[in-house]
Scaffold this active site. Sequence first.
Site, mmCIF file in Angstrom:
data_model
loop_
_atom_site.group_PDB
_atom_site.id
_atom_site.type_symbol
_atom_site.label_atom_id
_atom_site.label_comp_id
_atom_site.label_asym_id
_atom_site.label_seq_id
_atom_site.Cartn_x
_atom_site.Cartn_y
_atom_site.Cartn_z
ATOM 1 N N HIS A 186 38.225 35.817 32.994
ATOM 2 C CA HIS A 186 37.113 34.902 32.748
ATOM 3 C C HIS A 186 37.594 33.663 31.985
ATOM 4 O O HIS A 186 36.999 32.593 32.099
ATOM 5 C CB HIS A 186 36.018 35.584 31.926
ATOM 6 N N ASP A 233 36.127 37.568 43.227
ATOM 7 C CA ASP A 233 35.471 37.557 41.933
ATOM 8 C C ASP A 233 34.899 36.152 41.744
ATOM 9 O O ASP A 233 35.109 35.251 42.570
ATOM 10 C CB ASP A 233 36.469 37.928 40.834
#
Length: 334
Positions: free
Chosen positions: A180, A250
Site C-alpha cells: 500500500h 490488487d
Amino acid sequence: MRAFICGLKGLTLDADERAFLREASPWGVILFRRNVESREQVARLTDEARGALGRCAPVLVDQEGGRVQRLTAPNWRAYPSAARFEAAGATAAVAERLAWLGARLMAHDLREVGIDVDCLPVLDVPAEGSHAVISDRAYSADPARAAKLGRAAAEGLMAGGVAPVMKHIPGHGRARADSHLELPVVEASRAELEAVDFPPFAANADLPMAMSAHVVYTAIDPTAPGTQSKTVVNDVIRGLIGFDGLLMTDDLSMKALTGSFRERAERAIAAGCDIVLHCNGDLAEATPVAEGAPLLAGKSLARAEKALDCVRAVEPFDVAAGLAEFGAAMGVVA
C-alpha cells in the site's frame, strides 16, 4: 463492459458516480468501510450500483475477519482473523470445519445486503521478518495447512453463494514492505518460492478468481512487480501454479506502482491480468483507469462469466445452528 472494478465514494451514489458507472461500465464495484453504515443502507447501495450499470454486476468486498472486515459491529458480527483457526482446532479437521463455518456465516451476511464476491482466502505464507501487513490474515506458516484452511474458507463462501478471490497470487508472505505504501522486493530463490509461497495457490488453482501481488520477485522478474510482469503472470501464475481463472490486480492506487493511472492499467492488462482494480472512489483516478482498461472480451470474458457460476445458488444452511457451533469454538456472538 470494461475490464475493471471500481470503488465508490460514500454511502450512496451521487450524480457524477451514476454517470461514470453508466458510461464507463466497469465489470463490478467494490465496497469499503466508507460505503457501509447499516444493513438497509448497504442493500440500497448495491441496488443503486447495479441500477446505474443496468445489469446484475458483481459487488465485491474484503471481508476477511480480524483486521480486515468492512462490514463491522454493531450491525454485523466480528469474525476472527485467519490465523486463529489453526490455533482453535484440536485437529486439522476441526480447524478446517471452523474455517468453512466462518466463511459460510460471512457469506450469509454478505448475500443479505447484495454482496456476492469476497476477497478471501488469503493464501500468503508469512515468513519470519516479513511486514505485518499479512501476519494474522494468513491461515498458517505451513504451506500445506494454509492451502487446506484456505480451501475450506473458499468452499464455505461458495456454499453460501459468494464467489471467493484468493490473494495475493503468487505470494505476498515474504514481503518486508507494505505494498500500500511502497514496492516490496522479495529476493528469495526460485526454489524457495516454489517450495513455500506458490503451493497454497497451486493447490487451489481451480478456484474462480485470484488477486495479484504488487511484489517484485527478483528470481523471476527483477524489472516489474508481479501485477505488471508477463513472466510472473504467464510462467508462474498461469504456468507453474496452473491458475486459469479470472485474474484481477490488487488496487492500482497503491504506492507500490508508479506511472499514470492509465499506464498502470495498461501495463497490468499487457502482462496478462484479466481485470484491473481501482478502489478509492476518486473519479479523477478511476476515469483514466477505465480508459486504460479494454472491453472485457475473449478468454477474459469467459473467465469472468465462469467466475460467477457459484453465486447463483445457495446451499441449505441452518444459520442459528452454525452460529452456535462457531461461537462455542471461536467466541463469536450474534
